[in-house]
Design a protein around this motif. Structure first.
Motif, PDB file in Angstrom:
ATOM      1  N   GLU A  53      -9.657  -1.328   5.017  1.00 28.39           N
ATOM      2  CA  GLU A  53     -10.153  -0.312   4.087  1.00 28.39           C
ATOM      3  C   GLU A  53      -9.203  -0.088   2.914  1.00 28.39           C
ATOM      4  O   GLU A  53      -9.622   0.355   1.844  1.00 28.39           O
ATOM      5  N   ASP A  54      -7.923  -0.379   3.103  1.00 24.40           N
ATOM      6  CA  ASP A  54      -6.956  -0.215   2.019  1.00 24.40           C
ATOM      7  C   ASP A  54      -7.227  -1.177   0.862  1.00 24.40           C
ATOM      8  O   ASP A  54      -6.751  -0.956  -0.252  1.00 24.40           O
ATOM      9  N   PHE A  55      -7.979  -2.252   1.126  1.00 31.12           N
ATOM     10  CA  PHE A  55      -8.239  -3.266   0.110  1.00 31.12           C
ATOM     11  C   PHE A  55      -9.692  -3.240  -0.379  1.00 31.12           C
ATOM     12  O   PHE A  55     -10.144  -4.180  -1.042  1.00 31.12           O
ATOM     13  N   ILE A  56     -10.413  -2.183  -0.043  1.00 33.16           N
ATOM     14  CA  ILE A  56     -11.819  -2.066  -0.437  1.00 33.16           C
ATOM     15  C   ILE A  56     -12.009  -0.799  -1.253  1.00 33.16           C
ATOM     16  O   ILE A  56     -11.512   0.275  -0.890  1.00 33.16           O
ATOM     17  N   PHE A  57     -12.750  -0.924  -2.373  1.00 36.69           N
ATOM     18  CA  PHE A  57     -12.997   0.221  -3.253  1.00 36.69           C
ATOM     19  C   PHE A  57     -14.497   0.383  -3.448  1.00 36.69           C
ATOM     20  O   PHE A  57     -15.205  -0.577  -3.771  1.00 36.69           O
ATOM     21  N   LEU A  58     -14.993   1.590  -3.269  1.00 38.14           N
ATOM     22  CA  LEU A  58     -16.434   1.845  -3.334  1.00 38.14           C
ATOM     23  C   LEU A  58     -16.844   2.622  -4.583  1.00 38.14           C
ATOM     24  O   LEU A  58     -18.013   2.962  -4.744  1.00 38.14           O
ATOM     25  N   ILE A  93       0.866  -1.176   0.000  1.00 38.85           N
ATOM     26  CA  ILE A  93       0.000   0.000   0.000  1.00 38.85           C
ATOM     27  C   ILE A  93       0.905   1.229   0.000  1.00 38.85           C
ATOM     28  O   ILE A  93       1.678   1.430   0.936  1.00 38.85           O
ATOM     29  N   PRO A  94       0.849   2.055  -1.038  1.00 40.28           N
ATOM     30  CA  PRO A  94       1.769   3.196  -1.114  1.00 40.28           C
ATOM     31  C   PRO A  94       1.583   4.166   0.047  1.00 40.28           C
ATOM     32  O   PRO A  94       0.463   4.451   0.462  1.00 40.28           O
ATOM     33  N   PHE A 100      -7.130   3.383  -6.526  1.00 37.32           N
ATOM     34  CA  PHE A 100      -7.345   2.286  -5.578  1.00 37.32           C
ATOM     35  C   PHE A 100      -5.977   1.721  -5.201  1.00 37.32           C
ATOM     36  O   PHE A 100      -5.489   0.774  -5.805  1.00 37.32           O
ATOM     37  N   PRO A 101      -5.317   2.326  -4.216  1.00 35.77           N
ATOM     38  CA  PRO A 101      -3.959   1.946  -3.868  1.00 35.77           C
ATOM     39  C   PRO A 101      -3.768   0.468  -3.521  1.00 35.77           C
ATOM     40  O   PRO A 101      -2.669  -0.061  -3.646  1.00 35.77           O
ATOM     41  N   GLY A 102      -4.845  -0.204  -3.093  1.00 33.84           N
ATOM     42  CA  GLY A 102      -4.733  -1.615  -2.748  1.00 33.84           C
ATOM     43  C   GLY A 102      -4.292  -2.498  -3.901  1.00 33.84           C
ATOM     44  O   GLY A 102      -3.815  -3.615  -3.698  1.00 33.84           O
ATOM     45  N   LEU A 103      -4.436  -2.011  -5.143  1.00 35.56           N
ATOM     46  CA  LEU A 103      -4.026  -2.781  -6.316  1.00 35.56           C
ATOM     47  C   LEU A 103      -2.529  -2.703  -6.578  1.00 35.56           C
ATOM     48  O   LEU A 103      -1.993  -3.482  -7.378  1.00 35.56           O
TER      49      LEU A 103
END
Length: 221
Positions: free
Chosen positions: A59-64, A32-33, A87-90
């Motif tokens: 929350e870092d791995f969830i996108f709304l 996560i950057p 979406f930084p989680g990607l």
């Protein structure tokens, strides 16, 4: 024996020196950057250091951001591209995705992704979908809710809503930065020579000018 060894070493060196055609493999579970690590935000997240794993949250791995359609273009298409930039989680996972909505009769104009294969899943609706291979053979048919089509990397593909209501598609890419080149924009919305376009398509200068004007006026994405 010596000549065989030399050939093997040459081939091995070629594979070492040849750039990979896909995203590099991650060397950790996730990254996560850390946007606070520098005051100057670079173009791509993978240049930023990772957050300490103790600071990472679910929350870092969830996108709304794909609950609703994006803004529709003049062609009846609305697209939301989801990459690590939003979406930084990607980040470093070698993938991205998109939501596409196409109004009745609308089109997602012919385009291609230079760095990724796409898998398109129809959430609802009926879509005429296909791609053109390097021999100019067309692979196309109508796909419906629950069906999936794959578009090989770098090949021109397209979609048109042939149903009675708005269609929704989720696309997944095997690159976190697939890129996109829309054919109408690339040819008539750029600085390609008018003379070349006239000769390539058998058009008159006036026809090229008319097409350019339409492309520049239209919002395709």
């Amino acid at each position: 024996m010596g000549s065989k060894l030399a050939i093997w070493l040459a081939v091995f060196s070629f594979h070492l020196l040849t750039p990979k055609a896909s995203d590099p493999d991650p060397i950790q579970d996730f990254c996560i950057p850390n946007a606070n690590a520098t005051s100057m935000r670079p173009a791509h997240f993978h240049f930023l250091p990772c957050k300490n794993s103790s600071e990472v949250t679910p929350e870092d791995f969830i996108f709304l951001g794909i609950k609703s359609p994006g803004n529709f273009s003049d062609t009846g298409f609305a697209g939301i591209s989801v990459t690590p930039n939003i979406f930084p989680g990607l980040n470093t996972l070698g993938m991205s995705f998109a939501r596409a909505d196409i109004k009745k009769g609308g089109v997602n104009v012919p385009h291609f992704h230079p760095r990724a294969t796409e898998v398109a899943y129809v959430v609802n609706g009926r879509v005429y979908s296909g791609f053109v291979d390097s021999t100019n053979r067309v692979f196309a048919r109508v796909i419906e809710e629950g069906e999936v089509m794959v578009y090989p990397r770098g090949l021109v593909h397209f979609q048109m809503n042939v149903g009675k209501s708005t269609a929704t598609i989720i696309g997944s890419f095997n690159s976190q930065n697939p890129g996109i080149q829309r054919i109408p924009n690339a040819l008539f919305g750029s600085g390609v020579s008018d003379e070349l376009l006239e000769k390539a398509f058998g058009l008159t200068p006036r026809e090229v000018g008319t097409i350019r004007k339409k492309i520049l006026q239209k919002k395709l994405s």
